[in-house]
Structures are given as structure tokens and as C-alpha cells.
Design a protein around this motif. Structure first.
Motif, PDB file in Angstrom:
ATOM      1  N   MET A   1       0.838  -1.201   0.000  1.00  0.00           N
ATOM      2  CA  MET A   1       0.000   0.000   0.000  1.00  0.00           C
ATOM      3  C   MET A   1       0.869   1.244   0.000  1.00  0.00           C
ATOM      4  O   MET A   1       0.813   2.104  -0.868  1.00  0.00           O
ATOM      5  N   ASN A   2       1.775   1.313   0.990  1.00  0.00           N
ATOM      6  CA  ASN A   2       2.663   2.452   1.114  1.00  0.00           C
ATOM      7  C   ASN A   2       3.573   2.552  -0.106  1.00  0.00           C
ATOM      8  O   ASN A   2       3.826   3.622  -0.634  1.00  0.00           O
ATOM      9  N   ARG A   3       4.022   1.363  -0.552  1.00  0.00           N
ATOM     10  CA  ARG A   3       4.915   1.289  -1.694  1.00  0.00           C
ATOM     11  C   ARG A   3       4.209   1.763  -2.958  1.00  0.00           C
ATOM     12  O   ARG A   3       4.758   2.525  -3.751  1.00  0.00           O
ATOM     13  N   GLY A   4       2.953   1.335  -3.086  1.00  0.00           N
ATOM     14  CA  GLY A   4       2.155   1.752  -4.233  1.00  0.00           C
ATOM     15  C   GLY A   4       1.982   3.264  -4.254  1.00  0.00           C
ATOM     16  O   GLY A   4       2.165   3.912  -5.281  1.00  0.00           O
ATOM     17  N   ASN A   5       1.674   3.802  -3.084  1.00  0.00           N
ATOM     18  CA  ASN A   5       1.546   5.243  -2.925  1.00  0.00           C
ATOM     19  C   ASN A   5       2.785   5.963  -3.394  1.00  0.00           C
ATOM     20  O   ASN A   5       2.725   6.964  -4.099  1.00  0.00           O
ATOM     21  N   ARG A   6       3.898   5.415  -2.960  1.00  0.00           N
ATOM     22  CA  ARG A   6       5.171   6.047  -3.230  1.00  0.00           C
ATOM     23  C   ARG A   6       5.451   6.097  -4.715  1.00  0.00           C
ATOM     24  O   ARG A   6       5.855   7.123  -5.261  1.00  0.00           O
ATOM     25  N   ILE A   7       5.169   5.000  -5.385  1.00  0.00           N
ATOM     26  CA  ILE A   7       5.401   4.939  -6.831  1.00  0.00           C
ATOM     27  C   ILE A   7       4.461   5.910  -7.549  1.00  0.00           C
ATOM     28  O   ILE A   7       4.881   6.677  -8.415  1.00  0.00           O
ATOM     29  N   LEU A   8       3.212   5.915  -7.112  1.00  0.00           N
ATOM     30  CA  LEU A   8       2.225   6.812  -7.704  1.00  0.00           C
ATOM     31  C   LEU A   8       2.678   8.262  -7.555  1.00  0.00           C
ATOM     32  O   LEU A   8       2.662   9.050  -8.513  1.00  0.00           O
ATOM     33  N   LEU A   9       3.086   8.602  -6.318  1.00  0.00           N
ATOM     34  CA  LEU A   9       3.489   9.981  -6.056  1.00  0.00           C
ATOM     35  C   LEU A   9       4.738  10.354  -6.843  1.00  0.00           C
ATOM     36  O   LEU A   9       4.860  11.477  -7.322  1.00  0.00           O
ATOM     37  N   SER A  10       5.655   9.412  -6.978  1.00  0.00           N
ATOM     38  CA  SER A  10       6.871   9.752  -7.721  1.00  0.00           C
ATOM     39  C   SER A  10       6.531   9.953  -9.198  1.00  0.00           C
ATOM     40  O   SER A  10       7.118  10.805  -9.863  1.00  0.00           O
ATOM     41  N   CYS A  11       5.534   9.214  -9.710  1.00  0.00           N
ATOM     42  CA  CYS A  11       5.080   9.453 -11.083  1.00  0.00           C
ATOM     43  C   CYS A  11       4.523  10.863 -11.208  1.00  0.00           C
ATOM     44  O   CYS A  11       4.799  11.574 -12.175  1.00  0.00           O
ATOM     45  N   VAL A  12       3.734  11.281 -10.201  1.00  0.00           N
ATOM     46  CA  VAL A  12       3.162  12.630 -10.225  1.00  0.00           C
ATOM     47  C   VAL A  12       4.276  13.669 -10.247  1.00  0.00           C
ATOM     48  O   VAL A  12       4.230  14.629 -11.016  1.00  0.00           O
ATOM     49  N   TYR A  13       5.294  13.427  -9.418  1.00  0.00           N
ATOM     50  CA  TYR A  13       6.402  14.380  -9.369  1.00  0.00           C
ATOM     51  C   TYR A  13       7.074  14.501 -10.727  1.00  0.00           C
ATOM     52  O   TYR A  13       7.284  15.598 -11.247  1.00  0.00           O
ATOM     53  N   TRP A  14       7.396  13.356 -11.332  1.00  0.00           N
ATOM     54  CA  TRP A  14       8.119  13.418 -12.606  1.00  0.00           C
ATOM     55  C   TRP A  14       7.236  13.969 -13.716  1.00  0.00           C
ATOM     56  O   TRP A  14       7.717  14.661 -14.610  1.00  0.00           O
ATOM     57  N   ALA A  15       5.925  13.708 -13.624  1.00  0.00           N
ATOM     58  CA  ALA A  15       5.004  14.303 -14.589  1.00  0.00           C
ATOM     59  C   ALA A  15       5.030  15.826 -14.449  1.00  0.00           C
ATOM     60  O   ALA A  15       5.015  16.567 -15.435  1.00  0.00           O
ATOM     61  N   PHE A  16       5.094  16.279 -13.193  1.00  0.00           N
ATOM     62  CA  PHE A  16       5.138  17.717 -12.940  1.00  0.00           C
ATOM     63  C   PHE A  16       6.435  18.307 -13.501  1.00  0.00           C
ATOM     64  O   PHE A  16       6.439  19.397 -14.077  1.00  0.00           O
ATOM     65  N   VAL A  17       7.527  17.576 -13.303  1.00  0.00           N
ATOM     66  CA  VAL A  17       8.808  18.042 -13.857  1.00  0.00           C
ATOM     67  C   VAL A  17       8.685  18.194 -15.366  1.00  0.00           C
ATOM     68  O   VAL A  17       9.108  19.201 -15.947  1.00  0.00           O
ATOM     69  N   LEU A  18       8.054  17.204 -16.016  1.00  0.00           N
ATOM     70  CA  LEU A  18       7.848  17.289 -17.465  1.00  0.00           C
ATOM     71  C   LEU A  18       7.023  18.526 -17.805  1.00  0.00           C
ATOM     72  O   LEU A  18       7.348  19.284 -18.710  1.00  0.00           O
ATOM     73  N   TYR A  19       5.953  18.734 -17.025  1.00  0.00           N
ATOM     74  CA  TYR A  19       5.058  19.855 -17.266  1.00  0.00           C
ATOM     75  C   TYR A  19       5.798  21.190 -17.206  1.00  0.00           C
ATOM     76  O   TYR A  19       5.558  22.078 -18.017  1.00  0.00           O
ATOM     77  N   VAL A  20       6.706  21.331 -16.256  1.00  0.00           N
ATOM     78  CA  VAL A  20       7.398  22.618 -16.169  1.00  0.00           C
ATOM     79  C   VAL A  20       8.543  22.731 -17.177  1.00  0.00           C
ATOM     80  O   VAL A  20       8.892  23.831 -17.582  1.00  0.00           O
ATOM     81  N   PHE A  21       9.106  21.600 -17.602  1.00  0.00           N
ATOM     82  CA  PHE A  21      10.263  21.685 -18.497  1.00  0.00           C
ATOM     83  C   PHE A  21       9.885  21.639 -19.978  1.00  0.00           C
ATOM     84  O   PHE A  21      10.487  22.336 -20.795  1.00  0.00           O
ATOM     85  N   VAL A  22       8.910  20.779 -20.314  1.00  0.00           N
ATOM     86  CA  VAL A  22       8.625  20.549 -21.726  1.00  0.00           C
ATOM     87  C   VAL A  22       8.316  21.837 -22.510  1.00  0.00           C
ATOM     88  O   VAL A  22       8.918  22.073 -23.558  1.00  0.00           O
ATOM     89  N   PRO A  23       7.417  22.698 -22.014  1.00  0.00           N
ATOM     90  CA  PRO A  23       7.134  23.913 -22.798  1.00  0.00           C
ATOM     91  C   PRO A  23       8.397  24.731 -23.068  1.00  0.00           C
ATOM     92  O   PRO A  23       8.579  25.230 -24.179  1.00  0.00           O
ATOM     93  N   LEU A  24       9.267  24.807 -22.067  1.00  0.00           N
ATOM     94  CA  LEU A  24      10.492  25.600 -22.253  1.00  0.00           C
ATOM     95  C   LEU A  24      11.411  24.939 -23.272  1.00  0.00           C
ATOM     96  O   LEU A  24      12.013  25.613 -24.114  1.00  0.00           O
ATOM     97  N   ILE A  25      11.517  23.612 -23.206  1.00  0.00           N
ATOM     98  CA  ILE A  25      12.392  22.903 -24.144  1.00  0.00           C
ATOM     99  C   ILE A  25      11.873  23.061 -25.575  1.00  0.00           C
ATOM    100  O   ILE A  25      12.642  23.344 -26.496  1.00  0.00           O
ATOM    101  N   LEU A  26      10.552  22.959 -25.721  1.00  0.00           N
ATOM    102  CA  LEU A  26       9.956  23.145 -27.054  1.00  0.00           C
ATOM    103  C   LEU A  26      10.252  24.547 -27.572  1.00  0.00           C
ATOM    104  O   LEU A  26      10.598  24.744 -28.728  1.00  0.00           O
ATOM    105  N   MET A  27      10.129  25.510 -26.641  1.00  0.00           N
ATOM    106  CA  MET A  27      10.365  26.886 -27.044  1.00  0.00           C
ATOM    107  C   MET A  27      11.814  27.068 -27.519  1.00  0.00           C
ATOM    108  O   MET A  27      12.079  27.737 -28.516  1.00  0.00           O
ATOM    109  N   ILE A  28      12.738  26.425 -26.791  1.00  0.00           N
ATOM    110  CA  ILE A  28      14.156  26.539 -27.173  1.00  0.00           C
ATOM    111  C   ILE A  28      14.386  25.882 -28.536  1.00  0.00           C
ATOM    112  O   ILE A  28      15.030  26.450 -29.414  1.00  0.00           O
ATOM    113  N   LEU A  29      13.802  24.680 -28.722  1.00  0.00           N
ATOM    114  CA  LEU A  29      13.986  23.949 -29.985  1.00  0.00           C
ATOM    115  C   LEU A  29      13.533  24.798 -31.170  1.00  0.00           C
ATOM    116  O   LEU A  29      14.199  24.857 -32.210  1.00  0.00           O
ATOM    117  N   MET A  30      12.391  25.481 -30.981  1.00  0.00           N
ATOM    118  CA  MET A  30      11.813  26.243 -32.080  1.00  0.00           C
ATOM    119  C   MET A  30      12.737  27.358 -32.557  1.00  0.00           C
ATOM    120  O   MET A  30      12.631  27.814 -33.701  1.00  0.00           O
TER     121      MET A  30
END
Lengths: 328, 263, 361
Positions: B1-30
Motif C-alpha cells: 500500500m505504502n509502496r504503491g503510494n510512493r510509486i504513484l506519487l513519484s510518477c506525479v512528481y516526474w510528470a510535474f517536472v515534465l510539465y514545467v520543463f517541456v514547454p520551455l524545451i519546445l520553445m528553445i527547440l523552435m
């Protein structure tokens, strides 16, 4: 001749002894400075006044002054005053606000949008803050946090532009959806309340994340362990222990994000459309045209400011009541 | 249960990292796209946009203009903010709460309202729109951040340090310069960097208080209004790299300083 | 120096913080070269006195005269007074040498003299090897010496010490006490020492002023205070003592006669004798009680039964019950051998009338 030499000699001696002292020694024994400091330190009261007078004047004239002047201008019929014209006191500028839908609609839209976006930001960042504070070792926490901080050092305009590129008709999101075969034609994300929301959440997330993180980080882990020990499941632990004890962080994060959201100007201009005109754009409109519209603009800004202030005050009161209710 | 939570939360964190980085990276690429048309996919690449902006005198002078404004505003904010912090920290006096409230006020006023209020006040004081007005508005707006950071540091300075200096013959000014100021250096540096970034990135105040010469964010905004182009991406990328580099350097630097003084 | 005028003269000094009275009308002289300790519990006014002497607080009323000059309103930087702070307050961004030179620089001394003086003081306190180190690189005892060196360097007329041994561990503390006392003798400086530790005060001081609730309880030599406490507070605060509650009976020459549960005892009254019939408390130190096989010829004597023993290494604490005095108890220190031999049989307990002090309440 000899007099001159003698005086030069004494000067040399003086210079020598003066050079022999350190800078601080010379300063604190320099008689004009001593006399000045004697006057300053003559009484603790005087010393305090000398320390306090500049900050007091600064905050009165520079921090409070602009707000007061704005309110004053909002109560006049003309500003800046043209030569030969007399300025009159009037409430017409405020009356104008209620008289026309074109004015009060953006006002309410702004408040509702800001509230909604604040809520979205909270939902989005709470798990992130929770993960950082609870599941990352203390040593790595700063690193993980720093990773999120980097994009937030980039300015408002640049980040808004990045969202434009992401959501445009030929933007990255549409490209991905099309290549996955989910859609045939690009979805017009841009110039809607959706694009505006994505932009504003993107800009404000950090101001929510940091208060939440610090509230969660302060919370001893033993509380949760104690609750688990008493048989509380994960959800109950979160709802009965973690959430009530982080209300302060939630409250300050929401207040910050709400105030910032209501104040955005460039983001709605660039990401929004005609159907999403915010009050910031309405206010700005009065300052682009001829100067005689300034009082109206000032009145609208005043309305916005007090509305935001009252709403956040009510919100904080509510959160406080909630917290006290929970700890009872 | 705790382990599942942890994995879920870490996915949320990395998704958030993508959310904040991806637009900027796309902007740089363009910014490297070999076409005037903004949009994906990018078929061929070029550095022309960058050589273009570094050859453009207007853009370079805007960069210098923004930097000069940021530096001047920061110097004023730091001096004033430190003074206010020294007054407010660890002292009880009548009206302290009122002064503190007024001190943080500019940080709480929503952007557009703050810009309007400064615009009106500048007119009232007779400051013409332009560099002076922007520097002034940025300086006032940034003072609260300096005060908060410096106060936090100052609260950890033992009172006996200043008393010892006074005891050994230092008057209040020398005691401040030789004891308080060195102690505040990490906080002042951190606050300075923060102010520099705030000022360099600020759009709304610069927009309403500026004259004919735009600051960098105002220039990008104006160009955007007249149509997107990879040139804007190149300019924005330069601004991004500058601010991110200063930010990362400052973060490392202040953390090292804090570690040093703790030892 | 053979100057007979006092170095410090505190005249009717009071200090109020809002409604609380920290110091209540204190009048006191401090002689040159004296090691004076202000002793008392926290909040007794000892630290306030120290801070007033240092110039960190201004008295609400009264005057402070230093070396014949009224310094009541002088800020600390103008006074010929230096202080060793409780937390030492060494400047963390300066080396030991820079810390010590700080006061010398501000006096306006030239660089060569500063170097000479700081070398001298560092040699005196055996700090020569640490001149270039930072305070964070020193041990607690070394920091304490640096703080002392820094305060002594500008050659102050009066040195203030604010519980400077509090941060040291017990073993080191004893050693530093000896050192401090010897430094004070060798420099012939006037030391004003503040502490709540009675043992520290007794070991080092020429004179102890016991403070309580902003007032002076007693002012005297360590021996005076220990053997002739004037008040119940002093008797209890310094060392361990037997407190005997009784009733005033009258005088017998220099001695005071009291009734202790039917036993007639003789003592003396350093703080003045109360009127006849008044309830009084007398104090007699544990080591002043002696055991005798038969009733001693002179002094006070009662018969007691041993009810408890505590072994303390070199000596033993013996608890006794005096049946004739309605079962009141006394405690005595005896050497360990005597302690082992006393047992079930009642013993005679005797003490001089000189060793029992009638207290002011």
C-alpha cells in the motif's frame, strides 16, 4: 622657510601616526565623526529616531503613497489636470463600473477564473509537495526542489510564449494527438479560457508549491506513524492528520496564487481571446488612450484591489476557522 | 500500500517536472527551426536566428538596458530593504506592526494594480516614463523581498555580538559595518540575485512605466503581438539562459555561504 | 594602586522593565582590585546590574560613578569597562588575533602597538598558537580564554564577567576557576563576576553580594556568608544547612537565646536580633555539628537518634531525630569513619553558639 619645513615635519609625523592606525581606528577617532556620533548616541531615544525616520518616510511615501494617490485620483473627474481646468471630486468613476456589463463582467470573470485556477494549482501541486517532503530523503530534497525551481526563474513573458508554442494549432500538443491518431484536425486550444488556465497555473505553481512543501516538511513523520498505529488507513491518515495540519500552508499558498493570478496582464492578452477578457485588460485600456480616462482606470484598479483583499481576508478567516474546528 | 503510494506519487512528481520543463524545451527547440513559420514538426535546423539577434544592435542595447535597470533597482532595494530590516528585527516599538504591514504591501498588490498605482504616482512625482521610472518602480516593488530575507538572517545573529562590539569601543555605525553587515552577506547576496531576476523578468511595471525604449520582456511582448517568429524564440532563449544561469549560480553560492557560517 | 576611593559607586540604582522591578534601589561600592561576585537565582537583578555597569541598560533612577566620573548615560563604547559574555560573543568572521585587536584598533592605537599588545595578552593567556585560527576551530575552554583576552586587551578599569563558565563541562570549570582567580591577582584588575553557582562564587571571590528579587540579601566575604548568613534565603542558597524554627527568648551577653521545641539554644544574630517572643529561624551548617559520647560542657547540645546515613566518599551525611524536640530532625557531616561507628544508640550532638546564626526572614 624654516617655518614651512617645520610645519611639513609635523604634518609628516601626523601622517605617519595616522597611517599607523587602522581604517576603523582612524574613523572612530576622527573628531568630526566623534562629534557626530556623540550627538547620535546621546540618548537611546534619539538613536532610535535616527534609525527609524528613513524607513518610516520610505514606506509612507513609496509603499503606501502610490496606493493612496491611486484612490485619490479615482475620486476626481480629471487627471492629469490640464492647465486652466479645475479638478472636482466625484464618484462617477465608480458608478461607471456598475453601469455597464462590459466593465463588471470581466471583473467577475477575473475573480472566478483566479479562484478556479488557484484551486487547480492546489490540486496539482499538493501531491508533488507531499512527495518531496515525505518520500525523498532529506539529502536529496533540495536537489529535487531545485530542479523545479529552475524553470521558475524564467520570466513571465518567456514562459507564456512557451505555452503558446505548446498549445498552438501547429503546436506540440496537437502534433502529438494527431500522430497518435486521436484527432483528425487540430483542436483550437489557444485563445480560450483553457489556454489561459494552463498558462496561469504554469506561472503560479511555484508560489503554491513552496508554502505547501514547507508546511509538510515541518510536520513530524511520527504523527502519521502514531495515526497508523491507532489503525487509521492511508486515506484517513491523510484526511484527519496531514491535511488539517497543513492548512496554514494551503491557506498562504492559495492567497499568494490568487493575488498573483488576478494581477496578470500579459498572459491573458497573449493566451486569451475576446471571450476571456480579464479585468486587468479592462483597467489597462484606460491607460492606453487619452489621459482623461485615468480616473476611471484608477477607480477600477481600486475596486479590484479591495475586492481581492476582502476575498483573501474572508478566505483566510475561513481556513483559520476550519483549522481550529479540526483541532478541537 | 505504502509502496504503491510512493510509486504513484513519484510518477506525479516526474510528470510535474515534465510539465514545467517541456514547454520551455519546445520553445528553445523552435529557435533553431529553419523556417519563418512557427509550428511542429521541425524539418530542418539553423543557427541563423541567433547570429541574427547578436548582430542586431537594437536587441543588444535592449539587453544592456534591461540589465542596467535590474542592477540599479537591486542596489536601491538592497540598501533600503536592509535598513528597514535592521529597524524591524528584534525591536518592539509602537507602530511596528503598521510599518511591517506597509513594508510588505508592494509584494501583495496584484501586478496590474501595482503598475497602475506606480504609473499614477510617477506622474504625481513628476518622473517621466523611462528608465528612471522603471528603476524606481522595480526598486519599491522588490524592497519587501529584501526585508523578509534579511530579517530572517538577522534574527539568527546573537544579540551579544553587537553588544560585544559596542563594549569594545565600536559606535552603532561601526558595529553595524563590522559585525552585522559581514553576517548578513549571504542573505544580501541571495536577496540581490532574487531582485535582479525579478527586475530583469518583470513585464507589467516596465510596460506601464517605460518610455520609447523597451526592456527585454517588453520587446518580446511587442514582437509577439505582431506575430510569432523563431527570432523571438532565440531572444527568449537568451533571456532564459541568462536568468537560469544566474539563478543556479546564486542557489549554489548562497547554500555554500550558509554552510560556511554555520560551521 | 593604593587609591582608596572606590572604583565603582552605584548610588540608589533601580531598573524597571514595564511593571517588573528588576533592580530595587541598589547602593554599593566596589574597591579597586576587588573580585566581586553577584550571586543569585535567575531574575534576581544580578545580570541587570552587570548590564547597567556595561552601559547596555540605563537605570530608571540612580547614578553609576566609575573612577569618579558619572557614567550613568554613557554608551558602552565610551566606558573603560569590558565584558566577557556568557556565550563569549566571539566574532565568527575574525581570527583570534583580529578578535583581540578589535578593541585596540578602535582605541586608535597604531598597528605596531596593536601587534605588541595583542601578542602580549595572547602570551599571557597561552593563546600564542591560535592567533590565526577562527573561533569555530577552538575548543570551549580556548574560546573562553579568547573572550577573556579580548576583554582584557584594551586594559579596562573594570572587567565584567557574565556567567562565563556556564558553557564549560564540570571538570574544566574547576580548572578555569583557579585560572581566573590567578589572572585577576596577577593583573590586579577589578573583576565583577555574575553567577548563579554558589560554589563558583565561594571559590573565586573576595566578596560576594547575594541578590534576591532585585535587592541585596547579604554582602560579605565568602566565609561570612557561609558561616554567618543573615537571612534564610542566603542560608539556603549557599551550601546545605540545618534550619531550626523556634521562638526568641532574650539575650545572654553577645549571644541570642532561643527556644527550639523546648530546648534552649544559643546563637548570634548578624542581621540584628528580633524582639522577644517573635518566631525565628536559625541556621547551623552541617559540618558544625559534632558527635559526643556524653553531654559536652559548653555550647548547645541535644540528644539524637540516627535515622539515616548517606555515604559521600570522604565524608558521610547523618540524619538524626531529636525526640526531646518533638521529633525534629538535624543533618550532620562527619568523616566517614565516625559515620560508620555511630549507630543504634542515641548520641549527643553539640555545636558552638558562634556557629548558629539567627536569620532575618
Amino acid at each position: 622657510m624654516s617655518n614651512e619645513a617645520a610645519s611639513r615635519a609635523t604634518q609628516d609625523v601626523d601622517a605617519h601616526t595616522r597611517v599607523g592606525r587602522t581604517f576603523w581606528g582612524r574613523l572612530s577617532n576622527w573628531s568630526p565623526y566623534r562629534a557626530l556620533m556623540g550627538l547620535v548616541t546621546a540618548s537611546p531615544r534619539r538613536q532610535f529616531l535616527i534609525l527609524a525616520i528613513f524607513p518610516l518616510l520610505w514606506v509612507l511615501t513609496q509603499h503606501l503613497g502610490p496606493m493612496l494617490q491611486m484612490v485619490r485620483v479615482s475620486l476626481t473627474d480629471a487627471y492629469p489636470v490640464a492647465p486652466g481646468v479645475e479638478q472636482h471630486f466625484t464618484l462617477d468613476n465608480y458608478a461607471r463600473f456598475f453601469g455597464d456589463q462590459i466593465f463588471w463582467q470581466p471583473f467577475f470573470r477575473t475573480l472566478i477564473f483566479a479562484g478556479g485556477f488557484t484551486f487547480c494549482t492546489l490540486i496539482l501541486t499538493y501531491p508533488v509537495a507531499y512527495f518531496l517532503a515525505r518520500h525523498v530523503s532529506r539529502k536529496n530534497q533540495m536537489l529535487f526542489l531545485l530542479l523545479l525551481l529552475i524553470p521558475f526563474w524564467v520570466g513571465e513573458i518567456v514562459r507564456t510564449y512557451a505555452i503558446m508554442i505548446l498549445l498552438g494549432n501547429t503546436g506540440a500538443l496537437n502534433l502529438v494527438l494527431q500522430s497518435l491518431g486521436l484527432i483528425d484536425r487540430p483542436i483550437p486550444f489557444m485563445y480560450t479560457s483553457f489556454s489561459m488556465g494552463v498558462g496561469i497555473v504554469y506561472l503560479t505553481a511555484l508560489y503554491m508549491l513552496l508554502p505547501l512543501y514547507s508546511a509538510l516538511e515541518k510536520l513530524p513523520r511520527s504523527y502519521n506513524e502514531a495515526a497508523a498505529d491507532l489503525g487509521a488507513g492511508a486515506w484517513t491518515r491523510f484526511r484527519r492528520v496531514t491535511l488539517p495540519l497543513t492548512i496554514e500552508g494551503i491557506s498562504s499558498g492559495c492567497t499568494l496564487v490568487f493575488l498573483i493570478s488576478t494581477g496578470f496582464y500579459a498572459t491573458p492578452v497573449l493566451l486569451g481571446g475576446p471571450s476571456t477578457t480579464t479585468f486587468a485588460e479592462t483597467i489597462a485600456g484606460f491607460f492606453h488612450v487619452a489621459g482623461d480616462e485615468w480616473p476611471t482606470g484608477a477607480a477600477f484598479a481600486t475596486i479590484m484591489f479591495f475586492a481581492a483583499l476582502v476575498l483573501t481576508a474572508v478566505f483566510q478567516k475561513l481556513m483559520n476557522a476550519l483549522r481550529k474546528g479540526d483541532t478541537k | 500500500m505504502n509502496r504503491g503510494n510512493r510509486i504513484l506519487l513519484s510518477c506525479v512528481y516526474w510528470a510535474f517536472v515534465l510539465y514545467v520543463f517541456v514547454p520551455l524545451i519546445l520553445m528553445i527547440l523552435m529557435g533553431f527551426k529553419d523556417s519563418k513559420f512557427i509550428g511542429f514538426p521541425i524539418k530542418s535546423w539553423t543557427l541563423d536566428w541567433y547570429t541574427g539577434i547578436f548582430a542586431d544592435a537594437e536587441i543588444l542595447s535592449t539587453l544592456g538596458y534591461s540589465a542596467a535597470i535590474a542592477v540599479l533597482a537591486t542596489l536601491i532595494s538592497v540598501a533600503v530593504g536592509t535598513w528597514i530590516a535592521v529597524l524591524l528585527e528584534g525591536r518592539k516599538f509602537w507602530g511596528r506592526t503598521a510599518i511591517f504591514g506597509m513594508t510588505v504591501l508592494p509584494a501583495l498588490v496584484p501586478g496590474i494594480i501595482s503598475a497602475i498605482a506606480f504609473r499614477i504616482y510617477a506622474r504625481y512625482l513628476g518622473i517621466e516614463p523611462g528608465m528612471g521610472a522603471i528603476v524606481w518602480a522595480h526598486a519599491v516593488h522588490n524592497v519587501p523581498f529584501v526585508v523578509l530575507v534579511v530579517m530572517a538572517r538577522l534574527s539568527t545573529l546573537p544579540k551579544s555580538q553587537l553588544e560585544a562590539a559596542r563594549d569594545l569601543g565600536a559606535d552603532p555605525i561601526i558595529a553595524f559595518l563590522r559585525i552585522t553587515l559581514p553576517y548578513l552577506v549571504p542573505a544580501i547576496l541571495g536577496a540581490s540575485i532574487f531582485c535582479l531576476l525579478l527586475s530583469f523578468d518583470d513585464f507589467v511595471r516596465s510596460f506601464f512605466l517605460g518610455g520609447y525604449e523597451p526592456t527585454l520582456p517588453v520587446l518580446i511582448f511587442a514582437k509577439l503581438k505582431s506575430g510569432m517568429s523563431p527570432e523571438i524564440n532565440a531572444i527568449a532563449t537568451v533571456a532564459l539562459v541568462l536568468t537560469a544561469a544566474i539563478g543556479i549560480w546564486a542557489e549554489r553560492f548562497t547554500r555554500r555561504m550558509n554552510k560556511d557560517t554555520k560551521a | 594602586m593604593t587609591d582608596q576611593t572606590p572604583l565603582v559607586r552605584i548610588e540608589g540604582v533601580s531598573k524597571h522593565f514595564g511593571d517588573t522591578v528588576a533592580l530595587d534601589n541598589l547602593t554599593l561600592d566596589i574597591a579597586r582590585g576587588e573580585f566581586v561576585t553577584f550571586l543569585g537565582p535567575s531574575g534576581c537583578g544580578k545580570s541587570t546590574t552587570l548590564r547597567i555597569l556595561g552601559g547596555f541598560e540605563r537605570p530608571t533612577t540612580g547614578r553609576v560613578i566609575l573612577d569618579g566620573q558619572d557614567v550613568t548615560t554613557q554608551p558602552p563604547e565610551k566606558r573603560q569597562v569590558n565584558m566577557v559574555f556568557q556565550d563569549y560573543a566571539l566574532f565568527p568572521h575574525m581570527t583570534v588575533g583580529q578578535n583581540i585587536s578589535f578593541g585596540l584598533e578602535l582605541k586608535g592605537m597604531d598597528k605596531t602597538s596593536i601587534k605588541r599588545r595583542s601578542d602580549e595578552i595572547m602570551a599571557f593567556l597561552e593563546l600564542d598558537a591560535f592567533g590565526d585560527r577562527y573561533p569555530a576551530q577552538l575548543s570551549g575552554g580556548q574560546r573562553q580564554r579568547v573572550a577573556l583576552a579580548r576583554a582584557l586587551a584594551p586594559d579596562p578599569a573594570l572587567l565584567l564577567l557574565d556567567e562565563p563558565l556556564g558553557a564549560l563541562d564540570a571538570k574544566l570549570r574547576g580548572q578555569v576557576q583557579q585560572e581566573l582567580k590567578s589572572i585577576q591577582r596577577r593583573t590586579n584588575k577589578t573583576f565583577f563576576f555574575v553567577t548563579h553557582d554558589q560554589e563558583e562564587a565561594l571559590t573565586m571571590s573576595d566578596r560576594i553580594v547575594v541578590m534576591n528579587k532585585g535587592r541585596v540579601e547579604q554582602d560579605g566575604t565568602p566565609e561570612d556568608l557561609y558561616f554567618h548568613p543573615a537571612s534564610r534565603f542566603v542560608a539556603e542558597f549557599i551550601g546545605e544547612t540545618n534550619l531550626l524554627s523556634g521562638e526568641m527568648r532574650g539575650h545572654d551577653g553577645d549571644a541570642v537565646v532561643m527556644d527550639w521545641f523546648g530546648q534552649t539554644l544559643r546563637g548570634h544574630a548578624p542581621a540584628g536580633a528580633p524582639p522577644e517572643g517573635a518566631p525565628i529561624t536559625a541556621s547551623v551548617r552541617l559540618e558544625k555539628l559534632g558527635f559526643h559520647a556524653s553531654r559536652p560542657e559548653t555550647g548547645n547540645a541535644v540528644q539524637g537518634k540516627v535515622v539515616g546515613k548517606t555515604f559521600l566518599g570522604s565524608r558521610m551525611a547523618v540524619d538524626l531525630m531529636v525526640e526531646e524536640a518533638q521529633g525534629a530532625t538535624l543533618r550532620a557531616f562527619v568523616d566517614a569513619e565516625t559515620g560508620q561507628t555511630v549507630g543504634a544508640d542515641p548520641v549527643w550532638i553539640g555545636w558552638d553558639s558562634d556557629s548558629m546564626a539567627v536569620l532575618r526572614d
